[in-house]
Design a protein around this motif. Structure first.
Motif, PDB file in Angstrom:
ATOM      1  N   UNK A  49       0.840  -1.211   0.000  1.00  0.00           N
ATOM      2  CA  UNK A  49       0.000   0.000   0.000  1.00  0.00           C
ATOM      3  C   UNK A  49       0.872   1.257   0.000  1.00  0.00           C
ATOM      4  N   UNK A  50       1.942   1.182   0.780  1.00  0.00           N
ATOM      5  CA  UNK A  50       2.844   2.348   0.866  1.00  0.00           C
ATOM      6  C   UNK A  50       3.474   2.621  -0.516  1.00  0.00           C
ATOM      7  N   UNK A  51       3.891   1.535  -1.192  1.00  0.00           N
ATOM      8  CA  UNK A  51       4.480   1.710  -2.528  1.00  0.00           C
ATOM      9  C   UNK A  51       3.442   2.256  -3.498  1.00  0.00           C
ATOM     10  N   UNK A  52       2.230   1.672  -3.448  1.00  0.00           N
ATOM     11  CA  UNK A  52       1.152   2.075  -4.360  1.00  0.00           C
ATOM     12  C   UNK A  52       0.830   3.565  -4.195  1.00  0.00           C
ATOM     13  N   UNK A  53       0.826   4.004  -2.939  1.00  0.00           N
ATOM     14  CA  UNK A  53       0.488   5.411  -2.684  1.00  0.00           C
ATOM     15  C   UNK A  53       1.701   6.326  -2.798  1.00  0.00           C
ATOM     16  N   UNK A  54       2.863   5.710  -3.099  1.00  0.00           N
ATOM     17  CA  UNK A  54       4.125   6.455  -3.280  1.00  0.00           C
ATOM     18  C   UNK A  54       4.395   7.408  -2.109  1.00  0.00           C
ATOM     19  N   UNK A  55       4.210   6.838  -0.887  1.00  0.00           N
ATOM     20  CA  UNK A  55       4.446   7.672   0.302  1.00  0.00           C
ATOM     21  C   UNK A  55       5.876   7.433   0.782  1.00  0.00           C
ATOM     22  N   UNK A  56       6.591   8.508   1.050  1.00  0.00           N
ATOM     23  CA  UNK A  56       7.961   8.402   1.551  1.00  0.00           C
ATOM     24  C   UNK A  56       7.917   8.366   3.082  1.00  0.00           C
ATOM     25  N   UNK A  57       8.956   7.776   3.685  1.00  0.00           N
ATOM     26  CA  UNK A  57       9.064   7.822   5.142  1.00  0.00           C
ATOM     27  C   UNK A  57       8.997   6.456   5.774  1.00  0.00           C
ATOM     28  N   UNK A  58       9.135   6.469   7.097  1.00  0.00           N
ATOM     29  CA  UNK A  58       9.250   5.230   7.877  1.00  0.00           C
ATOM     30  C   UNK A  58       7.857   4.657   8.203  1.00  0.00           C
ATOM     31  N   UNK A  59       7.659   3.375   7.864  1.00  0.00           N
ATOM     32  CA  UNK A  59       6.399   2.695   8.186  1.00  0.00           C
ATOM     33  C   UNK A  59       6.412   2.308   9.667  1.00  0.00           C
ATOM     34  N   UNK A  60       5.371   2.673  10.396  1.00  0.00           N
ATOM     35  CA  UNK A  60       5.293   2.301  11.814  1.00  0.00           C
ATOM     36  C   UNK A  60       5.045   0.795  11.932  1.00  0.00           C
ATOM     37  N   UNK A  61       5.461   0.178  13.039  1.00  0.00           N
ATOM     38  CA  UNK A  61       5.221  -1.271  13.196  1.00  0.00           C
ATOM     39  C   UNK A  61       3.729  -1.596  13.025  1.00  0.00           C
ATOM     40  N   UNK A  62       3.482  -2.708  12.325  1.00  0.00           N
ATOM     41  CA  UNK A  62       2.096  -3.113  12.028  1.00  0.00           C
ATOM     42  C   UNK A  62       1.482  -3.803  13.244  1.00  0.00           C
ATOM     43  N   UNK A  63       0.309  -3.324  13.666  1.00  0.00           N
ATOM     44  CA  UNK A  63      -0.386  -3.955  14.803  1.00  0.00           C
ATOM     45  C   UNK A  63      -1.672  -4.602  14.275  1.00  0.00           C
ATOM     46  N   UNK A  64      -1.628  -5.911  14.132  1.00  0.00           N
ATOM     47  CA  UNK A  64      -2.797  -6.622  13.603  1.00  0.00           C
ATOM     48  C   UNK A  64      -3.867  -6.814  14.683  1.00  0.00           C
ATOM     49  N   UNK A  65      -5.120  -6.593  14.293  1.00  0.00           N
ATOM     50  CA  UNK A  65      -6.246  -6.861  15.201  1.00  0.00           C
ATOM     51  C   UNK A  65      -7.293  -7.609  14.384  1.00  0.00           C
ATOM     52  N   UNK A  66      -8.203  -8.308  15.087  1.00  0.00           N
ATOM     53  CA  UNK A  66      -9.274  -8.908  14.303  1.00  0.00           C
ATOM     54  C   UNK A  66     -10.492  -7.985  14.297  1.00  0.00           C
ATOM     55  N   UNK A  67     -11.432  -8.285  13.419  1.00  0.00           N
ATOM     56  CA  UNK A  67     -12.542  -7.356  13.171  1.00  0.00           C
ATOM     57  C   UNK A  67     -13.446  -7.138  14.380  1.00  0.00           C
ATOM     58  N   UNK A  68     -13.399  -8.058  15.365  1.00  0.00           N
ATOM     59  CA  UNK A  68     -14.217  -7.815  16.556  1.00  0.00           C
ATOM     60  C   UNK A  68     -13.665  -6.629  17.345  1.00  0.00           C
ATOM     61  N   UNK A  69     -12.396  -6.261  17.060  1.00  0.00           N
ATOM     62  CA  UNK A  69     -11.763  -5.164  17.799  1.00  0.00           C
ATOM     63  C   UNK A  69     -11.802  -3.850  17.011  1.00  0.00           C
ATOM     64  N   UNK A  70     -12.427  -3.876  15.813  1.00  0.00           N
ATOM     65  CA  UNK A  70     -12.436  -2.659  14.985  1.00  0.00           C
ATOM     66  C   UNK A  70     -13.360  -1.604  15.584  1.00  0.00           C
ATOM     67  N   UNK A  71     -12.887  -0.351  15.604  1.00  0.00           N
ATOM     68  CA  UNK A  71     -13.751   0.738  16.092  1.00  0.00           C
ATOM     69  C   UNK A  71     -14.759   1.067  14.987  1.00  0.00           C
ATOM     70  N   UNK A  72     -15.958   1.569  15.372  1.00  0.00           N
ATOM     71  CA  UNK A  72     -16.986   1.842  14.345  1.00  0.00           C
ATOM     72  C   UNK A  72     -16.435   2.703  13.202  1.00  0.00           C
ATOM     73  N   UNK A  73     -15.620   3.703  13.516  1.00  0.00           N
ATOM     74  CA  UNK A  73     -15.123   4.596  12.463  1.00  0.00           C
ATOM     75  C   UNK A  73     -14.079   3.907  11.565  1.00  0.00           C
TER      76      UNK A  73
END
Ligand code: GAP
Length: 508
Positions: free
Chosen positions: A143-167
């Motif tokens: 996604x970062x490459x596709x959006x051609x965004x420069x800079x440091x990617x923050x560590x990825x924190x995976x959650x499952x959908x039961x933990x997703x906030x409404x927004x």
């Protein structure tokens, strides 16, 4: 003979292919394209499955003085499932993709925010697998490459959908389309299959295919107590089909919609040391799995965290098995207090009490429940038994052999009988006589076609522990046979009495 033995990298593929080729497991309704989450067991599969069931029944019921068996109906009074809590609460969280019409279990759908230099540039999602974290990371890099965004990617924190906030829901891409905006918030999906009993098709006739066999033991508790001359502690065991409309049946027969359970409810005094009883049953179940040949190295224990237990539960420990697709639950052992009997007493108005003669107390017993799926044991057995070997004969010629190292206790066929040559009537007659005699007690196979080596290979692949060959020495000398052992491929001469003694000792 020398060998090198290994399991292939794509073990599941190899097992599915062998199971189909040799008649262990077929897709249900295959000629109509199959039905997701349903399977058939072929001629060898049905024997293996029956042996697993029989071993459990013999060890759990017949060989114990404190456990009795029952068989209850698959469709029970709908009030059973209201009282047990299944109607209200036997649910999995479901997420729909409105575009693709795919449905996901929310706790198996993982997502992560992709954050670069403190800015969230989007979300990624993947379905749970052995590589969930790596796949989320790969998707984030992409996604970062596709959006051609420069800079440091923050560590990825995976959650499952039961933990997703409404927004967050509207921003998480659907795994089906790769685009955000189509996933619904998780909602409770009841997994019980509904049907109608009788000629009316209205609400009053709604019933359910049982999602577990356990409720049969609770509902018949009083019948067993009144007729079974049982005293505490005692267990009631049952083997039978259960049905769950799983949102995502997967991993072959591991999670299906129709499966078979072997459950036992062990009733103990309300003042008994439940922890000791629970620990005792965990160890019993572990030892039983070892007794049918599962390797200790593949077994582990998982204690459910206290905060995730149901309010009435005192503790649940799962025996986990290392399947090719990850370490997964094989056998759950739960300490359920007296919740189930109390629920049924309240809902039916029929007290579910036990009068304990030694303590002169009347009370509702507590229960320890070991619950396991036959199909999951079946798969665990295949996964640990399957090996591919390179074998070299005395002349150094190498060939591949596929072998299922099944315990003789559960192997579908216990022995194969071969006449050395099919055009020698005296060899054939002796082989047939032995075959018929063995067949009275054991599942054995007769084969006279092809070279002996080929016949051995055919049996190795389906896990037959021993092959016995009738040769000229049998006829012309002492009547002895050549007995060939599957795993070592060693051969030795034995008498008919030796054969029966071996089978009697190893198959119990
Ligand atoms: N009465 C308790 C009970 O049913 P569970 O953990 O839901 O507990 C017990 O199920 C066992 O049944 C599991 O450990 C597993 O071996 C087997 N099982 C459950 N759901 C299954 C499914 N969809 N397909 C195959 N086996 C399943």
């Amino acid at each position: 003979m020398s060998t090198t033995s290994a399991q292939p990298e794509n073990l599941m593929e190899a097992i599915v292919s062998l199971a189909k080729r040799r008649g262990f497991v077929f897709q249900s309704s295959e000629i109509y394209g199959g039905l997701n989450g349903f399977f058939d067991y072929g001629p060898l599969g049905v024997e293996l499955k029956k042996n697993i069931r029989d071993c459990w029944w013999n060890d759990m019921v017949r060989r114990r003085d404190d456990v009795v068996g029952i068989e209850t109906s698959i469709i029970m009074h709908p009030k059973v499932w209201q009282a047990s809590g299944h109607v209200a609460g036997f649910t999995d969280p479901l997420v729909d993709c409105k575009v693709s019409k795919q449905r996901y279990r929310a706790d198996q759908l993982y997502f992560a925010a992709v954050v670069v230099e403190g800015n969230t540039i989007g979300y990624v999602s993947v379905l749970e697998s052995e590589r969930t974290q790596e796949e989320l990371q790969e998707a984030a890099d992409k996604l970062k490459r596709k959006k051609a965004v420069q800079g440091q990617l923050a560590p990825i924190v995976g959650k499952d959908m039961t933990e997703a906030k409404p927004e967050e829901i509207a921003l998480i891409p659907s795994p089906a389309t790769g685009e955000p905006g189509s996933l619904t918030p998780p909602r409770a999906f009841n997994m019980m299959f509904e049907t109608y009993v009788g000629a009316l098709r209205d609400e009053s006739a709604v019933s359910y295919l049982r999602p577990e066999t356990a409720q049969g033991m609770f509902v018949d508790f009083k019948n067993v107590v009144d007729t079974g001359r049982v005293k505490l502690p005692f267990g009631i065991a049952q083997i039978g089909k259960s049905f769950r409309n799983e949102i995502t049946p997967r991993n072959y027969i591991f999670r299906s919609r129709e499966f078979e359970q072997m459950e036992m409810e062990y009733f103990i005094h309300e003042d008994a040391d439940w922890k000791a009883a629970h620990d005792g049953w965990i160890e019993w179940c572990r030892q039983w799995l070892l007794s049918i040949g599962l390797p200790e190295s593949h077994l582990s224990l998982y204690a459910h965290p206290k905060e995730k237990l149901a309010f009435y539960s005192k503790g649940t420990v799962d025996i986990m098995f290392k399947y090719p697709f990850g370490v997964q639950e094989l056998w759950g052992i739960a300490a359920r207090g007296n919740y189930d009997l109390t629920q049924h007493a309240t809902a039916s108005g029929v007290p579910q009490m036990f009068f304990d003669e030694p303590t002169k107390k009347k009370f509702t017993p507590h229960v320890i429940e070991p619950a396991v799926g036959v199909d999951r044991i079946f798969l665990a057995v295949l996964c640990s038994a399957y090996a591919e070997e390179e074998v070299a004969d005395e002349k150094g010629n190498k060939e591949k052999r596929t072998v299922l190292r099944l315990s003789p206790r559960i192997a579908p066929l216990k022995m194969a009988v071969f006449p050395l040559l099919k055009n020698k009537p005296e060899l054939v007659a002796r082989a047939e006589a032995l075959y018929k005699k063995l067949k009275r007690k054991y599942a054995v196979f007769y084969d006279e076609t092809g070279a002996i080596g080929k016949r051995y290979r055919r049996q190795d692949e389906i896990g037959t522990p021993w092959c016995v060959t009738i040769d000229f020495e049998t006829i012309e000398k002492d009547g002895s046979f050549t007995l060939r052992e599957r795993d070592s491929m060693q051969q030795k001469r034995v008498t008919e009495a030796d054969l029966f003694a071996l089978l009697d000792e190893q198959i119990y």
